[in-house]
Design an enzyme around this catalytic site. Sequence first.
Site: not given
Length: 274
Positions: A184, A46-47, A85, A115
Site C-alpha cells: 500500500e 478493518d477499513s 483483517d 491479513k
Amino acid sequence: MEEKVSTLTLRKFKKEGRKITALTAYDFPTAKILDNCGIDMILVGDSLGMVVLGYESTIPVTMEDMIHHTKAVSRAVNRAFIVADMPFMSYHISKEQAMTNAARLIAEGGAHAVKLEGGEEIASIVKAIVDAGIPVVGHLGLTPQSVHQLGGYKVQGKEKEQAKKIFNDAKVLEQAGICALVLESIPMELAKNITENISVPTIGIGAGPYCDGQILVTHDMLGITQGHRPKFVKQYADIEKIMIDGINAYIKEVQQVLFPDEEHSFTLEKRENK
C-alpha cells in the site's frame, strides 16, 4: 459454476501473468454483487471502521466487528477468496492470542485467510498462524493500524533505507509462509522489485501497475465515500448521486401523494353479485 479461488489459484494467476482483482465488502448484498461479477478476492477490511462505522481510523475496530461483518460477506460468496483483517492489537500480545483470533475469523466468520499488517517484527506470529493451518496475507507499506507512528497517511518507501526495509520485510514474510502480500502507498518501482523477487502474489493499492493484482475500497471506487479521496483511487461510478436522486424523488412523491399509487397498493377483492 467457476471453480472457487484458493491460495493455489492465486499462485497460478501470478505464474500465468493473469492480474488478480480484489475489492472490499462489509455486507451481504455488496459481497453478492462482487462475487457475481467475478472478483477474485474480497477483503473484509478493518477499513469498515471509517467506511461504514464512522470512526476516524481503523484503530477502534474490534474482533467482534470483524467477525460480524465477515459472517455477512461469507454467506454471500460462492467463488471469491475471502480475506479478513485482524484488527488493531488482536495479534500483538502473544502467538496464542494471534492464533485464537485468526481461528475465530476462519471458523466463526467464514474467511479463507486473515491479513496482518507489519514486517519482520510479526514474522514469528505469521509463521505460527500459518503452521496452525490458516492462510495469511501480509500487508506492507502504509499500514493504517500504525498511522500515528507513521505520521499520517503518507507514501512509504520513498527513501532508500525505508525502501530497503520494506523489500527485506517482504522476503521475511515470504519465508514465514504468507500466501499473498498487500503493498500500500509505495513507489511503483519498489512494488515492481518486490513483485519480481517473491514467489507469492502481490496486491497493490497505490503501488502502481506492476503488482500481481489490484485492490481498492469499493465505496471509494463507486463514489459512495464522502470527503477526501486518495490520489490512487479511480472513481468508476457516482453511486452517491444516484442515491441522492432516488431519495429526493421518493421524498417529493410521498409529500405530493404520488406514492404509493394504485399500482403499488392493495384493494379489497370484488365479490360477485349473487
